[in-house]
Design a protein around this motif. Structure first.
Motif, mmCIF file in Angstrom:
data_model
loop_
_atom_site.group_PDB
_atom_site.id
_atom_site.type_symbol
_atom_site.label_atom_id
_atom_site.label_comp_id
_atom_site.label_asym_id
_atom_site.label_seq_id
_atom_site.Cartn_x
_atom_site.Cartn_y
_atom_site.Cartn_z
ATOM 1 N N ARG A 1 5.553 -8.122 -5.599
ATOM 2 C CA ARG A 1 5.801 -7.146 -6.594
ATOM 3 C C ARG A 1 4.979 -5.901 -6.267
ATOM 4 O O ARG A 1 3.663 -6.024 -5.821
ATOM 5 N N PRO A 2 5.280 -4.622 -6.810
ATOM 6 C CA PRO A 2 4.620 -3.433 -6.318
ATOM 7 C C PRO A 2 3.227 -3.533 -7.445
ATOM 8 O O PRO A 2 2.969 -3.973 -8.234
ATOM 9 N N THR B 1 7.772 2.528 -13.268
ATOM 10 C CA THR B 1 6.582 2.738 -14.077
ATOM 11 C C THR B 1 6.637 4.032 -15.016
ATOM 12 O O THR B 1 6.384 3.959 -15.889
ATOM 13 N N VAL C 1 2.487 -3.540 -1.920
ATOM 14 C CA VAL C 1 2.611 -4.785 -2.878
ATOM 15 C C VAL C 1 1.773 -5.799 -2.934
ATOM 16 O O VAL C 1 0.857 -5.697 -2.111
ATOM 17 N N ARG C 2 1.960 -6.716 -3.933
ATOM 18 C CA ARG C 2 0.927 -7.673 -3.932
ATOM 19 C C ARG C 2 1.528 -8.810 -3.121
ATOM 20 O O ARG C 2 2.593 -8.821 -2.478
ATOM 21 N N ASP D 1 2.929 -11.624 -3.667
ATOM 22 C CA ASP D 1 4.386 -12.081 -4.058
ATOM 23 C C ASP D 1 5.314 -10.938 -4.206
ATOM 24 O O ASP D 1 6.514 -11.171 -4.424
ATOM 25 N N ASP E 1 -4.825 -6.700 -4.465
ATOM 26 C CA ASP E 1 -4.689 -7.835 -5.315
ATOM 27 C C ASP E 1 -6.250 -8.339 -5.768
ATOM 28 O O ASP E 1 -6.324 -8.767 -6.926
ATOM 29 N N GLY F 1 2.561 -1.618 -11.132
ATOM 30 C CA GLY F 1 2.415 -2.267 -12.274
ATOM 31 C C GLY F 1 1.531 -3.141 -12.381
ATOM 32 O O GLY F 1 0.949 -3.572 -13.536
ATOM 33 N N GLY F 2 1.097 -3.987 -11.384
ATOM 34 C CA GLY F 2 -0.117 -4.993 -11.687
ATOM 35 C C GLY F 2 -1.327 -4.207 -11.928
ATOM 36 O O GLY F 2 -2.357 -4.660 -12.751
#
Length: 418
Positions: free
Chosen positions: A61-62, A102, A56-57, A59, A32, A65-66
């Motif tokens: 989410r993987p 992705t 994951v982040r 929240d 993060d 993608g971030g």
């Protein structure tokens, strides 16, 4: 090694890595932090990410993608045991060569040789490897050895290796169990570290880089660690503000991970460790056991845990579709609970009660290259001592060295970043 642990941008209230209602503590993972501040990465060129469903982040989410949204040139993914999505059981991986989300190419690293790992890195064309997997602090959990193997591959290829650090779910205060002895190396223990190591993956990477990696390659690799902001060594995972993501199919809860630091040893015995039940590694037994096991273990007065007699039918793995009897562990004080001592006491009592109790026979251990021979319990414990004591029906508790702080076994105290 560059130290970028002090670069800690504070997340704003809208950031998914910001404070959570799950806990008063706000921990921001290395991943993060990198998404919030891509400049932490440094360097140029394509980036590969060693990750899976635990990457994951805050929240959930993987992170792949971030990282892409943050403008990082992520071009490849590398998967460990259980696969990218986590659908494979222990000892297996998933089919597929691309991430369905992705579209990035996916390279399977599990049970690959050094030569194959070198080929994967060359084929990917990356100049930097990022590592983001959630470890659970135990030597026989394979994600740290994926890291170790690929650190060496990165060094051989002249690539940079960056660990995106995460908390140790079992705190960072305790190291426990024996060191791995020479001759017992496998994919559940490449080099001598304690059974419960007490480090984050970033700290462990630094320890390995200064010792085993440097010894094997002739020098340390180009390693960086992006630390987890806000974590401190006394925090259990459920005190970090993060939701628990099962790091593998048979570690569904934090309680499971706490018990696994000892009960994982039962994989090397002919008692089931509870795979195929709803509480793996907290449920132990066999068809030849009965209520006496729970009664006798309870009489030993083990701290921090209640022991209940239970019967169950595993849906897969050992004793599939057979009625087993044994014990269910209920941890009531995790600070007092000693998973290794508890496991040795259960084995000792099982040996006293049941002539049938013993270890898995010599054969394919299922924990390294297919066809590798040896006793699984020797690989798990780190030496033949536990197996030999079980066979002799000798007391097992004396085999357990005193628990220590991680500073007792690491190369130098400055490895600790928290």
């Amino acid at each position: 090694m560059a130290d970028i642990s002090r670069k800690q941008p504070r997340p704003g209230p809208a950031d998914p890595s910001g404070p959570s209602s799950l806990s008063g503590t706000s921990v921001t993972s290395g991943a993060d932090r990198l998404i919030l501040d891509p400049g932490l990465l440094g360097g140029d060129g394509p980036v590969g990410l060693i990750t899976n469903f635990t990457g994951v982040r805050r929240d959930l989410r993987p992170i792949a993608g971030g990282l892409l949204e943050a403008g990082i040139e992520l071009t490849s993914l590398f998967g460990p045991e259980h696969g990218l999505l986590g659908t494979a059981q222990a000892g297996f991986v998933e089919a597929g060569d691309h991430d369905p989300v992705t579209g990035l190419p996916l390279y399977d690293t599990y049970r690959t040789t050094p030569e194959q790992q070198d080929q994967l890195i060359e084929k990917s064309g990356v100049s930097t490897l990022l590592f983001d997997l959630q470890d659970i602090g135990v030597r026989y959990y394979t994600y740290i050895w994926t890291m170790f193997d690929l650190m060496q591959a990165a060094g051989r290829a002249g690539r940079r290796f960056v660990v995106l650090d995460r908390p140790n779910p079992l705190t960072g205060l305790v190291s426990a169990g024996p060191l791995l002895e020479p001759g017992q190396e496998s994919f559940i223990g490449r080099v001598p570290i304690p059974l419960r190591h007490g480090l984050t993956v970033g700290e462990l990477a630094d320890q390995l880089n200064r010792t085993a990696v440097a010894d094997r390659l002739g020098q340390p690799i180009d390693l960086d660690v992006i630390t987890a902001d806000g974590w401190s060594r006394e925090l259990w995972y459920d005190e970090t503000g993060w939701a628990w993501v099962p790091p593998s199919p048979n570690i569904p809860t934090l309680d499971t991970a706490i018990c696994y630091a000892g009960t994982g040893l039962f994989e090397g015995t002919n008692l089931t460790e509870g795979r195929g039940t709803t509480r793996p590694f907290e449920t132990l037994g066999a068809p030849f056991c009965d209520h006496r096991l729970a009664d006798a273990v309870t009489e030993r007065g083990l701290p921090g845990v209640l022991v209940r007699a239970t019967s169950f039918v595993p849906t897969f793995h050992k004793f599939v579709d057979q009625t087993c009897h044994g014990v269910a562990l209920h941890v009531i004080d995790r600070e007092a609970f000693d998973p290794l001592r508890t496991s040795l006491v259960i084995m000792e009592v099982a040996g006293e009660l049941y002539p049938e109790f013993g270890v898995r026979e010599d054969g394919d251990t299922g924990i390294d290259i297919p066809g590798a021979r040896g006793f699984a319990l020797d690989k798990l414990w780190g030496s033949p001592a536990l197996r030999e004591a079980i066979a002799a029906r000798s007391p097992l508790e004396p085999l357990l060295p005193p628990s220590t702080h991680p500073t007792a076994w690491i190369a130098t105290p400055d490895l600790l970043r928290y």
